[in-house]
Every structure is written in structure tokens, then in C-alpha cells.
Design a protein around this motif. Structure first.
Motif, mmCIF file in Angstrom:
data_model
loop_
_atom_site.group_PDB
_atom_site.id
_atom_site.type_symbol
_atom_site.label_atom_id
_atom_site.label_comp_id
_atom_site.label_asym_id
_atom_site.label_seq_id
_atom_site.Cartn_x
_atom_site.Cartn_y
_atom_site.Cartn_z
ATOM 1 N N LEU A 1 47.507 42.736 44.995
ATOM 2 C CA LEU A 1 46.157 42.613 44.456
ATOM 3 C C LEU A 1 45.610 41.223 44.742
ATOM 4 N N ASN B 1 38.308 46.464 39.645
ATOM 5 C CA ASN B 1 38.841 45.135 39.350
ATOM 6 C C ASN B 1 37.737 44.083 39.375
ATOM 7 N N LEU B 2 36.727 44.285 40.214
ATOM 8 C CA LEU B 2 35.625 43.323 40.312
ATOM 9 C C LEU B 2 34.617 43.478 39.176
ATOM 10 N N CYS C 1 40.278 38.392 41.754
ATOM 11 C CA CYS C 1 38.817 38.445 41.878
ATOM 12 C C CYS C 1 38.163 37.139 41.451
ATOM 13 N N GLN D 1 41.868 45.315 46.842
ATOM 14 C CA GLN D 1 40.780 44.965 45.936
ATOM 15 C C GLN D 1 39.913 46.203 45.769
#
Length: 359
Positions: free
Chosen positions: A182, A254-255, A185, A250
Motif C-alpha cells: 500500500l 484509501n484516498l 496517501c 492505491q
């Protein structure tokens, strides 16, 4: 994003392993490297090396990374999300119609939470994670492993006396296709291009070429000269870094933290409780946030395209004297600023949801 943005070399989550300290426990680094290359590196294997090692060194009946001992230092913030992703759990996906979807309600998620929770028994606290835990506790042999970002190799562990390895996060089981890393971010690792490009195809070709050149020149320099040449001493670290960077991950969840799902994932893993009822309670919020994001992008794109095209067409018709060329560039720049101001006034964006103690 990717190799075209050099900061991406700092962003992935990884595991640090104290090779010298591990030797004292009877672990063979060469065998560990071989098992990782063979795809055998799983969370069960990691737990067999570091599980059940917690010690309350100062006898205060509490556990802190700062002054106690543990087999692995793993914060209960973004690291939990990284472990979930490395277990083969996709936080969100894009369906055939191009829509964002989230579905964590399946057996693999339950298995991952049960497996990963073992690393949080007991749950450790900390007073200063970056300056004390990362820079002092791990180098000072207060743990065998450290879960953090690749950037720590340069930012925190440059002067570490013991030799250490940089490892990919494990798989959930050996049948998983690959290791998955991962990307944090919170690291700005992207390149942006303006909407009013005269030749988007040409610009795309140039950025692809730059990304390829960065992959072939900047990445080896970053790995060989900076990380391997100055930080770590074992030759196998280059192989490990390739395993980390060959499978970066990504996604939109997650963002954007749909439905405040990231703190929920952290809670499920660190406490081992509440997944079934917890996920059911945020499903509607997740979908609402996805729809809101979609609506914002659609509105913004339609507004920006129409507004930019109108002014850009008007300005482009002027004669190209030096003064006018300069004025064109200024007006187009002002257009972007004005568009952003109008957009902010027209849409009430939701407050950014931060998660984790050290986010």
C-alpha cells in the motif's frame, strides 16, 4: 503517479527486520530472504518469529513502544490498513461500467482480521512515534520488526548500528499471487497536467516517456546509491525492494475514506471485534460518499470544460505578438484560479476525514 514522481520511492509501507538481533534469536536471514523470494512469506510465518514477545520492561502494567519491548512495532493507524491490503483485500474496485464499488463483507476479510489481530495483543501505545519509536526504539533493539514506510530507511535509520533488512509486507497465505504494498496517501507522489492542453496525446506520450526514463534511471539510483549504498548493507535488499515496488497499491477508498471506513478497519484489526455489525452500520455511508464524489467530479468536469473552452477560444484568436503571448498565459492562469474559487463557492465539500493518531 508512479515512477514519474520520485517521492513514490518513500511512500510504500514495508517491514524492517533487525538482522543482527534476529541472529541472537536463532533466525537465519539468508533463509528468510529465500522464503520471501519463493512466495512463502505469510503473516503466520511473521507471527511465528515475533508473536508473544511483549514485555512490560518498566513494570508499570502498561505497554508503550517508547519504553517496553515487543516483537513488532505496528501502529494501529494506517499500518492496519496496509496489512489488510497486503492480505489481498481490495478496499474498492472499479466495475465494468466504470463505477467505484466497495465490498468488504466476505470471508477473506474476516480471516484477515482474525489473523492480523494477533499482532495487536496487547495493544501498545506511544508518546512520540516518529522521533522516539522509529528513530530510537527499533534501532535500540526494543523490537525485532518495525512496520513503517520506506522513507524511514533514510529519514530515521541511517545511523542504526545493527544491520537491517527492508521486507515486503507478508501475504495472508502462500496461494496469494503476489506481495502487495500500500502506498501511503499522505505522500505527494503524482504529476498534474492542466485541462486546457492543446495536444493531450502528445503530453501523455511525454509523461509516459518520462516515467519510463525515471524507472530506468532514477529508481536504480534511489535504490543503489541512496538506500543500498548508504543505508542498508545486505545485497538482498535490492531484491526485496523490487518485490515491494513491483506491486504498489492505491485506490479511491484509501484516498477518500468513504463512510469513515478507514478508522473502522483500524478498530476491527486492533481490537479483533465488531466487523459484522460495524460494517453493516457504515455500508450506506460508504455508498453515499461514493455518490457524492462521483457527483463532484461530474459537475467539476462539465463546468471546467465549458468555462475553459469559452475563454481559451476567445484568447487563442488574438495575434501572437510577444505581449499577447504573455497576456494569454496570464489570462489562462487566472482562469484556473477563478474556476477554483467559483467551484469552492458553488460546492460545499465535506470536511477531510483524518484517521489514525499519526495521520
Amino acid at each position: 503517479t508512479g515512477d514519474i514522481a520520485a517521492s513514490v520511492y518513500q511512500a510504500p509501507f514495508c517491514l524492517y527486520y533487525n538482522i543482527d538481533f534476529g541472529t541472537d534469536y536463532g533466525y537465519d536471514a539468508e533463509q528468510l530472504f529465500a522464503d520471501i523470494e519463493a512466495g512463502k512469506w505469510t503473516y503466520d510465518m511473521l507471527y511465528s518469529m515475533c508473536g508473544g514477545m511483549a514485555q512490560d520492561l518498566n513494570g508499570d502494567n502498561s505497554y508503550f513502544f517508547d519504553d517496553d519491548f515487543t516483537g513488532i512495532i505496528a501502529d494501529k493507524g494506517g499500518e492496519c490498513v496496509a496489512m489488510m491490503v497486503s492480505s489481498g483485500i481490495r478496499l474498492s474496485e472499479i466495475d465494468q461500467e466504470g463505477n467505484i464499488t466497495v465490498n468488504l463483507n466476505h470471508e477473506r476479510t474476516v480471516k484477515a482480521i482474525e489473523t492480523l489481530h494477533k499482532f495487536y495483543e496487547p495493544i501498545f501505545g506511544y508518546r512520540d512515534f516518529n522521533n522516539v519509536v522509529v528513530k530510537k526504539a527499533f534501532p535500540g533493539r526494543q523490537s525485532l520488526f518495525l512496520l513503517h514506510n520506506v522513507e524511514s530507511a533514510v529519514a530515521a535509520l541511517r545511523d542504526m548500528e545493527d544491520d537491517f533488512a527492508i521486507l515486503p509486507l507478508p501475504k495472508l497465505e502462500t496461494t496469494q499471487d503476489s506481495y502487495i504494498s500500500l502506498v501511503s496517501c499522505w505522500v505527494d507522489a503524482y504529476l498534474a497536467l492542466p485541462l486546457n492542453l492543446e495536444d493531450p496525446d502528445f503530453s501523455g506520450s511525454v509523461t509516459e516517456a518520462l516515467a519510463r526514463a525515471s524507472y530506468e534511471t532514477v529508481r536504480p539510483a534511489a535504490f543503489d546509491a541512496t538506500i543500498k549504498g548508504k543505508i542498508v548493507r545486505h545485497e538482498k535488499n535490492l531484491v526485496m525492494l523490487d518485490l515491494i515496488f513491483d506491486n504498489l497499491y492505491q485506490d479511491f477508498a484509501n484516498l477518500n475514506n468513504f463512510g469513515n471506513m478507514l478508522p473502522s478497519i483500524q478498530k476491527w484489526i486492533s481490537t479483533g471485534e465488531g466487523f459484522a455489525s460495524g460494517y453493516a452500520s457504515i455500508e450506506n455511508s460508504i455508498q453515499t460518499d461514493i455518490e457524492n464524489l462521483k457527483n463532484i467530479y461530474e459537475w467539476y468536469n462539465s463546468f471546467e470544460a465549458a468555462y475553459s473552452h469559452h475563454l481559451y477560444t476567445e484568447v487563442s484568436s488574438w495575434s501572437d505578438t510577444h505581449a499577447v503571448l504573455w497576456l494569454k498565459s496570464v489570462l489562462i492562469q487566472k482562469l484556473s484560479i477563478l474556476s477554483a474559487k467559483i467551484l469552492r463557492k458553488s460546492i460545499q465539500f465535506p470536511k477531510q476525514k483524518r484517521y489514525g493518531k499519526n495521520a
